[in-house]
Design an enzyme around this catalytic site. Structure first.
Site, PDB file in Angstrom:
ATOM      1  N   ASP A  27      18.756  -9.091  52.441  1.00 15.09           N
ATOM      2  CA  ASP A  27      18.487 -10.714  52.012  1.00 15.09           C
ATOM      3  C   ASP A  27      17.959 -10.999  53.510  1.00 15.09           C
ATOM      4  OD1 ASP A  27      19.446 -10.647  49.471  1.00 15.09           O
ATOM      5  OD2 ASP A  27      21.511 -11.008  50.078  1.00 15.09           O
ATOM      6  N   HIS A  46      12.623  -6.843  50.744  1.00 11.62           N
ATOM      7  CA  HIS A  46      13.542  -8.162  50.244  1.00 11.62           C
ATOM      8  C   HIS A  46      14.281  -7.944  48.960  1.00 11.62           C
ATOM      9  CE1 HIS A  46      14.916 -12.103  50.679  1.00 11.62           C
ATOM     10  NE2 HIS A  46      13.668 -12.503  50.907  1.00 11.62           N
TER      11      HIS A  46
END
Length: 441
Positions: free
Chosen positions: A416, A412
């Site tokens: 995204d 992450h």
């Protein structure tokens, strides 16, 4: 006669140390030149160390599980000929066997030095010892003769005795009772244990207090270190999507039924690999290695797909290099070759490294949903769950469809959530309409 010291050899470019995973010899063994002495592991590749000379093993410099630096003394042999150890060198000191505690040492001037431990033992033996008073014998407890119980008769015992027997896994029907009306007492249980009679275990009730201590070494330790590194450094986001693979399975069955004899049998994975290649072409930043120490993402043009493979030694990840340049059948053939090499322990270090994105699958045992751990330092991993026939509503009725979930994890910090979803949805669309996998844009 002389002594020959063998050091940990250079086992790969840039490798500073290796873990000893197996000794093939022991002290006192006679070895021939080129005989395998030990096996070491580095970066998931196992390397065998041969003997450069004939000789007798005098000393082993490490234990299984030890990490040994390149160039460190590893084994010492008695050989015909001269020593290869320079007198007074660090090698001679490092390879010398440890002195035994309490050994009497000869001094340079001929005097004999007696270690303090021996002097202390002699002093203790010469000093008078206190005279211990004899202990009184334990009191004799009167005990009634055990009462024989008729076959099928229910044993009589207090709840405390029953609990103790249950925890010990003892069938009370086998224990004679000496209490009133044949009641079984704690003393009866003690006698039953003490006299060594065969204890009839009640099924599933015996306590098992054994503890086995298993040292984590070799490939298992490498896996543990890499998993810990991945989870400690990478903030994972896992995205799960269900895929209708009915059309894909029909196509796969048809291709297998009509394939040439020299072609491998197709599984789902080659289709998934080709779908990933097409999806990566649209989102190349998912085919990357993240050097978080330097703060650099290395985005690769070539798609090198790691395939997590369970072997008898543990989890390995052989790599299908340049999947973008392979068709469906070539992907399947290379996948089969690498999986066989990994399971047989013949995969090379190059075949087990260099992946840019990974697939993990447990096949029929894949579960409904998983949360795959990213193959550090990659930024994405695609997880395949098991296929099941489920009723699916088509707008007017329920029809049986072959459904399968994809459980995929992403780094992450780099990927995204939106990009992760777009990537998985693109793979889903290609698998649900498999003809599109073969269409060039």
């Amino acid at each position: 006669m002389g002594e020959h010291l063998i050091k940990m050899p250079d086992v790969g470019e840039g490798i500073a140390e290796a873990e000893l995973v197996e000794w093939h010899v022991k002290v006192g063994d006679l070895v021939r030149e080129d005989a395998v002495l030990a096996a070491v592991m580095t970066d998931k590749a196992t390397v065998e160390i041969p003997s450069p000379v004939d000789g007798e093993v005098l000393w082993l410099g490490a234990e299984i599980g030890d990490v040994v630096a390149i160039g460190s003394p590893l084994i010492r042999l008695k050989v015909e000929g001269e020593d290869n150890i320079a007198p007074g060198s660090q090698d001679e000191k490092a390879a010398a066997p440890p002195a035994r505690t309490g050994e009497i040492e000869a001094q340079a001037d001929g005097a004999v030095k007696v270690p303090d431990a021996i002097v202390e033992r002699q002093a203790k033996s010469a000093s008078p010892q206190p005279i211990e008073k004899p202990q009184a014998p334990p009191p004799v407890r009167m005990h009634r003769a055990p009462v024989t119980r008729a076959e099928g008769e229910k044993p009589v015992a207090s709840p405390a005795v029953r609990l103790r027997a249950r925890e010990a896994g003892v069938d009370l029907r086998q224990v004679p009772g000496s209490g009133p009306a044949g009641r079984i007492t704690h003393e009866d249980l003690d006698a039953f244990f003490t006299h060594g009679r065969q204890i009839a275990k009640a099924p599933g009730l015996a306590q098992n207090t054994s503890v086995e201590h298993i040292k984590v070494i070799g490939l298992r330790r490498k896996i543990a270190e890499k998993m810990a590194l991945a989870k400690s450094r990478i903030p994972h986001i896992t995205y799960v999507e269900e895929v209708d693979v009915t059309a894909l399975e029909d196509l796969r069955s048809s291709l297998n039924a009509n394939k040439r004899g020299d072609r491998p049998k197709l599984t789902l994975l080659p289709f998934l690999m080709r779908a990933m290649v097409k999806a990566i072409a649209e989102q190349p930043h998912l085919n990357a290695i993240y050097d978080d120490d330097a703060g650099i993402v290395h985005q690769h043009g070539g798609v090198h797909i790691g395939i997590a493979t369970q072997t008898g030694s543990g989890l390995m990840v052989p790599v299908v290099k340049h999947a973008e340049a392979r068709d469906l059948w070539e992907c399947a053939a290379e996948l089969n070759r690498l999986a066989e090499a990994a399971k047989s322990g013949l995969a090379s270090r190059e075949e087990l490294s260099g992946s840019t994105i990974t697939i993990t699958s447990l096949g029929a045992m894949g579960g409904i949903v998983t949360t795959p751990v990213i193959n550090y330092p990659e930024v994405a991993i695609i997880g395949v769950n098991k296929m099941m026939v489920r009723p699916v509503w088509d707008g007017s009725t329920f029809i049986p469809r072959k459904m399968m979930n994809l459980s995929s994890s992403f780094d992450h910090r780099i990927i995204d959530g939106w990009d992760a979803a777009v990537f998985v949805q693109r793979i889903k669309a290609l698998l649900e309409t498999p003809a599109m996998i073969f269409v060039e844009a």
